[in-house]
Design a protein around this motif. Sequence first.
Motif, mmCIF file in Angstrom:
data_model
loop_
_atom_site.group_PDB
_atom_site.id
_atom_site.type_symbol
_atom_site.label_atom_id
_atom_site.label_comp_id
_atom_site.label_asym_id
_atom_site.label_seq_id
_atom_site.Cartn_x
_atom_site.Cartn_y
_atom_site.Cartn_z
ATOM 1 N N THR A 36 0.839 -1.203 0.000
ATOM 2 C CA THR A 36 0.000 0.000 0.000
ATOM 3 C C THR A 36 0.872 1.251 0.000
ATOM 4 O O THR A 36 0.969 1.943 -1.002
ATOM 5 N N VAL A 37 1.531 1.558 1.118
ATOM 6 C CA VAL A 37 2.465 2.678 1.201
ATOM 7 C C VAL A 37 3.700 2.211 1.968
ATOM 8 O O VAL A 37 3.741 1.090 2.460
ATOM 9 N N TYR A 38 4.709 3.066 2.047
ATOM 10 C CA TYR A 38 5.891 2.705 2.836
ATOM 11 C C TYR A 38 5.561 2.801 4.318
ATOM 12 O O TYR A 38 4.770 3.639 4.747
ATOM 13 N N GLY A 39 6.181 1.890 5.098
ATOM 14 C CA GLY A 39 5.929 1.859 6.522
ATOM 15 C C GLY A 39 7.206 2.036 7.317
ATOM 16 O O GLY A 39 8.290 1.676 6.857
ATOM 17 N N VAL A 40 7.058 2.608 8.512
ATOM 18 C CA VAL A 40 8.171 2.675 9.455
ATOM 19 C C VAL A 40 7.922 1.612 10.515
ATOM 20 O O VAL A 40 6.846 1.555 11.108
ATOM 21 N N ALA A 41 8.907 0.743 10.695
ATOM 22 C CA ALA A 41 8.715 -0.490 11.456
ATOM 23 C C ALA A 41 9.577 -0.516 12.709
ATOM 24 O O ALA A 41 10.703 -0.013 12.731
ATOM 25 N N ALA A 144 5.089 5.620 6.781
ATOM 26 C CA ALA A 144 6.377 6.300 6.942
ATOM 27 C C ALA A 144 6.266 7.774 6.567
ATOM 28 O O ALA A 144 6.724 8.208 5.505
ATOM 29 N N ASN A 145 5.639 8.523 7.454
ATOM 30 C CA ASN A 145 5.469 9.960 7.233
ATOM 31 C C ASN A 145 5.276 10.639 8.578
ATOM 32 O O ASN A 145 4.958 9.990 9.576
ATOM 33 N N LEU A 146 5.462 11.948 8.596
ATOM 34 C CA LEU A 146 5.081 12.721 9.771
ATOM 35 C C LEU A 146 3.568 12.827 9.814
ATOM 36 O O LEU A 146 2.909 12.910 8.768
ATOM 37 N N THR A 147 3.002 12.822 11.001
ATOM 38 C CA THR A 147 1.560 12.933 11.142
ATOM 39 C C THR A 147 1.061 14.201 10.458
ATOM 40 O O THR A 147 1.623 15.284 10.628
ATOM 41 N N ARG A 153 5.418 7.144 -0.725
ATOM 42 C CA ARG A 153 5.293 6.094 -1.739
ATOM 43 C C ARG A 153 6.656 5.523 -2.125
ATOM 44 O O ARG A 153 6.727 4.538 -2.860
ATOM 45 N N THR A 154 7.746 6.164 -1.657
ATOM 46 C CA THR A 154 9.096 5.659 -1.880
ATOM 47 C C THR A 154 9.893 5.854 -0.598
ATOM 48 O O THR A 154 9.522 6.646 0.280
ATOM 49 N N ALA A 155 11.022 5.143 -0.511
ATOM 50 C CA ALA A 155 11.885 5.308 0.655
ATOM 51 C C ALA A 155 12.459 6.712 0.706
ATOM 52 O O ALA A 155 12.646 7.282 1.789
ATOM 53 N N ALA A 156 12.744 7.299 -0.450
ATOM 54 C CA ALA A 156 13.295 8.652 -0.476
ATOM 55 C C ALA A 156 12.298 9.654 0.088
ATOM 56 O O ALA A 156 12.682 10.579 0.825
ATOM 57 N N GLU A 157 11.011 9.490 -0.243
ATOM 58 C CA GLU A 157 9.992 10.377 0.330
ATOM 59 C C GLU A 157 9.939 10.215 1.843
ATOM 60 O O GLU A 157 9.814 11.206 2.585
ATOM 61 N N ALA A 175 5.333 2.296 -4.032
ATOM 62 C CA ALA A 175 4.343 1.444 -3.373
ATOM 63 C C ALA A 175 2.949 1.697 -3.940
ATOM 64 O O ALA A 175 2.660 2.765 -4.475
ATOM 65 N N GLY A 176 2.093 0.704 -3.799
ATOM 66 C CA GLY A 176 0.689 0.860 -4.147
ATOM 67 C C GLY A 176 0.326 0.490 -5.559
ATOM 68 O O GLY A 176 -0.839 0.566 -5.944
#
Length: 245
Positions: A36-41, A144-147, A153-157, A175-176
């Motif tokens: 779906t989108v990039y995640g922070v794990a 993987a974003n700030l609230t 959609r990418t690791a660079a983003e 992603a997606g």
Amino acid sequence: MSPIYDCSVDSELLSGMRLARAAIGRGELVVIPTDTVYGVAADAFNPAAVQRLLDAKGRGRQSPPPVLIPGIPTLAALAEVVPQAVTDLVQAFWPGGLTVVLPAQPSLVWDLGETRGTVALRMPSDTVALELLSETGPLAVSSANLTGRPAARTAAEAEGMLGSSVEVYLEGGEAGGAYDRVDDRDSSSTIVDATALAAGTGLLRILRHGVISEERIRAIVGDQLATADTTEPADTTGQASDAPL
């Protein structure tokens, strides 16, 4: 600046996965691709790591992260009760964009935040994510974003928003792409609340519409899914997060 490893390059995939496993083991954060989108794990069983995840995103404990798992058998290990309708749904849509909220096993030693005894579980459809999960076990993963910012959609983003708060970034392409999207909402997983069904007090409810449509869910579970005009309790799970994953 934390390194980004391109998982389409064999040497970078091997290095990135090795460092990601080590980072998770130390309680650090890793950014991973999902379907779906990039995640922070973070390690779901390391409360300090989960808190680090929430802090990195600028979120409070009232917004606990979902838990990604490597396979359907893990569902029964983490959920106290798994109704047959949920089994039918995950067999139909996992791995994929369906998140299921269930009562958590009370014996689990973890702290995801203010979950009120529930856990949101998903098996993603991404080979990099599944390989990492198979080696680390369940991971607490939020987008993987700030609230308040769009989901990466990418690791660079993701790196542009989370920076050095993340130890390792795994790049797996945009992603997606596996889903047809008509708007940003549709880039997220569909969240289904099964807590009332598990307790025998109500029906399945869709907490958030996403890549798995209500029509597809109803085709599996029929009248066990509440309709829009069905009287159901207000959301008390704390799991319908604003973070699409």
